[in-house]
Design an enzyme around this catalytic site. Sequence first.
Site, mmCIF file in Angstrom:
data_model
loop_
_atom_site.group_PDB
_atom_site.id
_atom_site.type_symbol
_atom_site.label_atom_id
_atom_site.label_comp_id
_atom_site.label_asym_id
_atom_site.label_seq_id
_atom_site.Cartn_x
_atom_site.Cartn_y
_atom_site.Cartn_z
ATOM 1 N N ARG A 129 -78.667 -25.836 -21.033
ATOM 2 C CA ARG A 129 -77.779 -26.106 -22.178
ATOM 3 C C ARG A 129 -76.468 -26.772 -21.748
ATOM 4 O O ARG A 129 -75.960 -26.513 -20.656
ATOM 5 C CB ARG A 129 -77.519 -24.793 -22.934
ATOM 6 C CG ARG A 129 -78.813 -24.294 -23.552
ATOM 7 C CD ARG A 129 -78.653 -23.006 -24.264
ATOM 8 N NE ARG A 129 -77.882 -23.127 -25.493
ATOM 9 C CZ ARG A 129 -77.601 -22.099 -26.284
ATOM 10 N NH1 ARG A 129 -77.997 -20.887 -25.943
ATOM 11 N NH2 ARG A 129 -76.928 -22.289 -27.387
ATOM 12 N N SER A 175 -68.415 -26.326 -33.406
ATOM 13 C CA SER A 175 -68.926 -25.246 -32.556
ATOM 14 C C SER A 175 -67.927 -24.112 -32.465
ATOM 15 O O SER A 175 -66.826 -24.273 -31.937
ATOM 16 C CB SER A 175 -69.233 -25.780 -31.149
ATOM 17 O OG SER A 175 -69.383 -24.687 -30.253
ATOM 18 N N ASP A 328 -78.044 -21.144 -37.166
ATOM 19 C CA ASP A 328 -79.160 -20.459 -36.500
ATOM 20 C C ASP A 328 -80.312 -20.153 -37.459
ATOM 21 O O ASP A 328 -81.340 -19.606 -37.044
ATOM 22 C CB ASP A 328 -78.668 -19.150 -35.868
ATOM 23 C CG ASP A 328 -77.663 -19.404 -34.748
ATOM 24 O OD1 ASP A 328 -77.664 -20.518 -34.188
ATOM 25 O OD2 ASP A 328 -76.873 -18.493 -34.446
HETATM 26 O O1 S3P Z 1 -69.803 -18.331 -31.712
HETATM 27 C C1 S3P Z 1 -70.897 -17.761 -31.890
HETATM 28 O O2 S3P Z 1 -71.016 -16.525 -31.869
HETATM 29 C C2 S3P Z 1 -72.071 -18.608 -32.150
HETATM 30 C C3 S3P Z 1 -71.918 -19.928 -32.464
HETATM 31 C C4 S3P Z 1 -73.018 -20.850 -32.726
HETATM 32 O O3 S3P Z 1 -73.141 -21.719 -31.617
HETATM 33 P P1 S3P Z 1 -72.287 -23.094 -31.482
HETATM 34 O O4 S3P Z 1 -70.868 -22.764 -31.354
HETATM 35 O O5 S3P Z 1 -72.825 -23.740 -30.237
HETATM 36 O O6 S3P Z 1 -72.626 -23.862 -32.719
HETATM 37 C C5 S3P Z 1 -74.350 -20.123 -32.931
HETATM 38 O O7 S3P Z 1 -75.413 -21.027 -32.832
HETATM 39 C C6 S3P Z 1 -74.531 -18.990 -31.964
HETATM 40 O O8 S3P Z 1 -75.721 -18.293 -32.211
HETATM 41 C C7 S3P Z 1 -73.414 -17.990 -32.066
HETATM 42 C C1 PEP Z 2 -77.913 -20.148 -30.618
HETATM 43 C C2 PEP Z 2 -77.969 -18.826 -30.503
HETATM 44 O O1 PEP Z 2 -77.289 -18.061 -29.582
HETATM 45 P P1 PEP Z 2 -76.516 -18.457 -28.259
HETATM 46 O O2 PEP Z 2 -75.889 -19.815 -28.432
HETATM 47 O O3 PEP Z 2 -75.518 -17.364 -28.057
HETATM 48 O O4 PEP Z 2 -77.525 -18.455 -27.140
HETATM 49 C C3 PEP Z 2 -78.777 -18.013 -31.452
HETATM 50 O O5 PEP Z 2 -78.687 -16.774 -31.375
HETATM 51 O O6 PEP Z 2 -79.542 -18.559 -32.277
#
Ligand code: S3P
Ligand code: PEP
Length: 450
Positions: A129, A175, A328
């Site tokens: 990632r 994000s 998500d």
């Molecule tokens: O800040 C968080 O707790 C999250 C932000 C999101 O990711 P991004 O910030 O990459 O969009 C989401 O997809 C992830 O499951 C949880």
């Molecule tokens: C994107 C997710 O989580 P993380 O980015 O914390 O792996 C998720 O839970 O769908």
Amino acid sequence: MSAAALSRPATARRAGPLAGRVRAPGDKSISHRALILGLLAVGETRIEGLLEGEDVLATARAAEALGAEVERLGEGSWRVRGVGVGGLRAPAAPLDFGNAGTGSRLMMGVVAGHPIEASFDGDASLRSRPMRRILDPLALMGAKVVDAAEGGRLPLTLKGPDRALPIAYETPVPSAQVKSAVLLAGLNAPGVTTVVEREATRDHTERMLRAFGAEVTVEPHGAHGREIRLVGQPELRPAEVRVPADPSSAAFPLVAALITPGSEVTLEGVMTNPLRTGLVTTLLEMGADISLEYVREDGGDEVADLVVRAGPLKGVDVPPERAPTMIDEYPILAVAAAFAEGETRMRGLHELTVKESDRLAAVHAGLVANGVEARIEGDDLIVRGGGGRAPGGAAAVATHLDHRIAMSFLVMGLAAERPVTVDDATMIATSFPTFFDLMGGLGGDLEVAP
Ligand SMILES: O=C(O)C1=C[C@@H](OP(=O)(O)O)[C@@H](O)[C@H](O)C1
Ligand SMILES: C=C(OP(=O)(O)O)C(=O)O
């Protein structure tokens, strides 16, 4: 041992209607943040309803390695004795975040605000990632990447400066993880750290920082965005955190109840923070029978019981600006769309390609394998549902170490004509360790290979 050697397939098949009252586990985003702010507060933070999934347990171990005392008192009940902003110690060994983007990225922000060096690692999914989106603003604050895999990926070693610089930063992608990493680094920078986001993303960090005593202001920015300002070097006070049920996990029994004829399910205490409710908004537009009952405040957020009844759905157009509020939930929305009458177009899904897997590709492949008409056009996913005719099913879906792909296609299997198998269900424990028990308790027929 490789992940493949440990993988366990699972199968879901059609049974009777789903019925009952259940509570999804604690919110994953809030659980990570409660442990992190517990680490950064001086004294004892109590957390109730913590998600005891593997992602969050990795964050708990990292908080310990950075100096906190972390103790489990009972189911979901945890105590963190923090070291205070500025008080972290360098961890003796690399911090292993497993599958968790949120835990690793937020903790990079924490480390970047301190004059310590820490190494970050994770599983094959997390190693793939992008981390530059985090490392770039942290470099502006003075942090150095001592070592990283190609493309700035994990495993990497980060060294915080003697004194972090406060910055004003506009996030290049919507994000919450980028926003949160900058704010957490800004905690130990003298002066004001500002983050501008063109599209508002989940605001749990801002809310919880305030609850722990930091000075945080939030102003609107443009049509959909926000500007967040944090005054650095506060003394964070410990707080009591009550973690509401995770809307991203509740999404699975919710959609299962909608598509399994005759079902009626109540989901208790689901967080209805408007920056997390895009899926419910979309399903209501599709004609879903969902009612919000006993709407109340709990733990600083709005929560409600969602009463869900099966019924016909129709295809809709999901606008791109809704994506941050349901980022998500697209895999499970795509499953709902496969049961709807007509076409659902989900627009602007580029961020889905950099989650635990390339979710755009994985969802598309899983749908097509199960006999659903679906296509990708640019950043859009288009699904043509069969209306009264359920998807054929019968396929084995590749999950690519992605919990949400696994759960989404198991939900599809509960209502498809023939059973649906996923190649690996182990990752479900990262976010929803009680998934099989909860779905089985509602009457779902799901089976994990021994
Ligand atoms: O800040 C968080 O707790 C999250 C932000 C999101 O990711 P991004 O910030 O990459 O969009 C989401 O997809 C992830 O499951 C949880
Ligand atoms: C994107 C997710 O989580 P993380 O980015 O914390 O792996 C998720 O839970 O769908």
